[in-house]
Design an enzyme around this catalytic site. Structure first.
Site, short mmCIF file in Angstrom:
data_model
loop_
_atom_site.label_atom_id
_atom_site.label_comp_id
_atom_site.label_asym_id
_atom_site.label_seq_id
_atom_site.Cartn_x
_atom_site.Cartn_y
_atom_site.Cartn_z
N SER A 218 -0.75 -7.44 5.07
CA SER A 218 -0.19 -7.84 3.77
C SER A 218 0.95 -6.93 3.34
O SER A 218 1.21 -5.88 3.93
CB SER A 218 -1.28 -7.81 2.72
OG SER A 218 -1.58 -6.46 2.39
N CYS A 219 1.59 -7.33 2.28
CA CYS A 219 2.74 -6.60 1.74
C CYS A 219 2.39 -5.15 1.42
O CYS A 219 3.06 -4.21 1.85
CB CYS A 219 3.30 -7.30 0.52
SG CYS A 219 2.05 -7.76 -0.71
N GLY B 264 -6.50 0.22 1.69
CA GLY B 264 -6.68 1.41 2.54
C GLY B 264 -7.38 1.05 3.85
O GLY B 264 -6.84 1.28 4.94
N HIS C 231 5.27 -4.98 -6.47
CA HIS C 231 4.23 -3.96 -6.62
C HIS C 231 4.89 -2.59 -6.79
O HIS C 231 6.04 -2.38 -6.38
CB HIS C 231 3.34 -3.91 -5.38
CG HIS C 231 2.72 -5.21 -4.99
ND1 HIS C 231 1.85 -5.90 -5.79
CD2 HIS C 231 2.84 -5.95 -3.86
CE1 HIS C 231 1.45 -7.00 -5.17
NE2 HIS C 231 2.05 -7.06 -4.00
N ASN D 124 6.49 -8.27 -2.73
CA ASN D 124 5.31 -8.87 -2.10
C ASN D 124 5.62 -10.12 -1.30
O ASN D 124 4.83 -10.56 -0.49
CB ASN D 124 4.26 -9.19 -3.16
CG ASN D 124 4.79 -10.10 -4.23
OD1 ASN D 124 5.66 -9.69 -5.01
ND2 ASN D 124 4.33 -11.32 -4.28
#
Lengths: 337, 337
Positions: free
Chosen positions: A139-140, A195, A220, A301
């Site tokens: 993901s971004c 994470g 973000h 994003n």
């Protein structure tokens, strides 16, 4: 020249289609979706071959005056690799079909790592994706984490990293469908999912994230506290980050003080949709205190995974075995410099 | 019974006035301001004696039908201590007058530490404020930092703390005057000002903060990464926080998932303005990993300093020499339990 199909012409898919179309070593065979409204008209405008994902979609597309080349199976028969950018539940079904037909495929970060058994971030693990059947472009947020921490790791600086992720509440074009307003909404658990997701690419990374949704749609914003392996200088850290071609230093003191000013600069640059493929990291805000490093950056994003997806295509198809060469080629095609 | 005057009837001042009025060991002589509109009518409604800060204000107040008891000097002549809640530039001028007249005074966190030479946070340094001429009650964010880190320090757990502060863009009642919308605005420098500010109360704290404004008005939200002196358990950390009477544990799993739900709960509780004097810390989100601690909490920027100000009055006037007794008395009067 490899033939590539795109399934799912949404916020990621439409960008991936354009990016594939900009490469000289791959051919966009067509895009496949179920939509028949203004969104697919963008593909019509760009003269992409349009495939209908379902019989119902084929009918509504044709009723809307869209020239439909074929159905999803027709597309699958013509391609070496599929990039699947459909929503979560649909991608899971599609993957079964790709596997049955023995077609290489790439899914996006919303899918689970187990779907492909490999998760991809170009500057970290391009080589391990070479000639695989499938990968997942993370993901971004995870992509931004991997780019920055990989740069620190390669420079021998990274001990461990702790990040606070301020997430845009929803995508810009969907904000009328419901977002959040005048509040903040933390993710329930620490660590937040990003994470562990970064560790699906690089299990050696010692990274713990916390995440919170904020009422804005542009991008973000991450804050990082990093423990370094040794006391160092700001210059050494900057040099480490400069080794990544997809981290862009920005200057707070040049008026880039917020997500919206950064967005406007990228629109000024003529990027499609104002897309920011890079991690935009504040050089003047970055601070080194002994063996600790503090910095903040902004993540687009919708755009950051686009160059990653192009590199993933090259890795899976084996048309380029050198990560650095693929990254440089992708960067040039998208105006990243 | 000490006589207390309040100058500056704004978002903090009006709350401080009510809190003074709720104590049995201090007397609110009156409130002093320049406003003559709906805002001062709140003081009229509560039968507070109203003093005019300037001759012009006295005239407009009287024109508005407000019964004015006297001017600022009249108020100063009647009090043992002034709580100054005026805006920054005005407070600086007022302080000269208090000093000339030898009146004890308290300023709020917007002022510099040097203005008083002492900065105050009840659970940390009440004793050092005893019988001083002046102190500064530190800001809302700094107060929250001191409460939480002091609790960890007293339990022998705190090594150092690194925090990311998500700040409300503007006060709720002023949001029509300009805030930020659909973006985030970082503070230029790391450390942001709150970390050093906490050290003005407790120079031993190893604390570094980063801060960013987000487009909401309800409250602040802090994320903390804390290095502990030793590996420990979640239970031990919770026990440390429980020693503070002004940290309230909240449960994400009970639907308190955001700033707005927490605000609504405090309104449900019947607190004036929904005021949250406590730091609201998510118990179920809190995570211990070896010798590291991660947690998040919400800070009411208008209310958290109110109990602190009451305690500061007791310390400066010497009417209570025991910090714990003052804190307990204040808590009881404000419904903190």
């Amino acid at each position: 020249m490899k033939n590539i199909g795109l399934i799912g012409y949404g916020v990621i898919g439409k960008r991936v289609a354009d990016a594939i179309n900009a490469q000289d070593d791959m051919n966009l065979v067509g895009v496949c979706d179920v939509i028949s409204d203004w969104r697919i008209q963008n593909a019509v405008r760009k003269n992409y071959n349009i495939y209908a994902a379902t019989p119902d979609a084929e009918k509504t597309m044709k009723d809307a005056g869209i020239s439909v080349v074929g159905n999803m199976m027709d597309l699958l028969d013509k391609v070496d690799l599929i990039v699947d950018c459909t929503p979560k539940n649909i991608a899971a079904q599609n993957v079964k079909i790709y596997k049955e037909k023995g077609i290489k495929f790439i899914v996006q970060g919303g899918e689970k790592h187990e779907t492909t058994g490999h998760s991809f971030s170009a500057e970290n693990n391009y080589n391990s994706a070479l000639n695989l059947d499938a990968t997942r472009v993370v993901s971004c947020n995870t992509t931004s984490i991997l780019r920055t921490l990989t740069a620190l790791k390669k420079a021998g600086l990274l001990d461990y990293a702790r990040g606070t992720l301020l997430r845009r509440a929803t995508d810009p074009w969907e904000s009328h469908l419901g977002g959040i307003m005048n509040t903040m909404v933390p993710e329930r658990d620490i660590p937040s999912h990003q994470g562990p997701d970064a560790q699906s690419v690089d299990p050696d990374l010692d990274v713990i994230t916390s995440a919170v949704k904020v009422p804005e749609t542009l991008s973000h914003l991450h804050y990082w506290n990093v423990k370094l392996k040794k006391p160092t200088t700001k210059e050494e850290v900057l040099n480490a980050f400069k080794k990544s071609t997809r981290i862009k230093f920005i200057q707070y003191d040049q008026g880039l003080v917020s997500n919206n000013t950064i967005k406007e600069m990228y629109l000024d640059m003529g990027r499609p949709w104002g897309d920011m493929y890079e991690v935009a990291l504040w050089e003047d805000m970055l601070k080194v205190v002994g063996d600790e490093l503090f910095y903040a950056y902004v993540v687009d994003n919708q755009a950051i995974v686009i160059p990653e997806t192009i590199d993933a295509i090259r890795a899976l198809t084996g048309i380029e075995t050198d990560a650095a060469k693929s990254i440089a080629k992708t960067n040039k095609s998208l105006g990243i410099n």
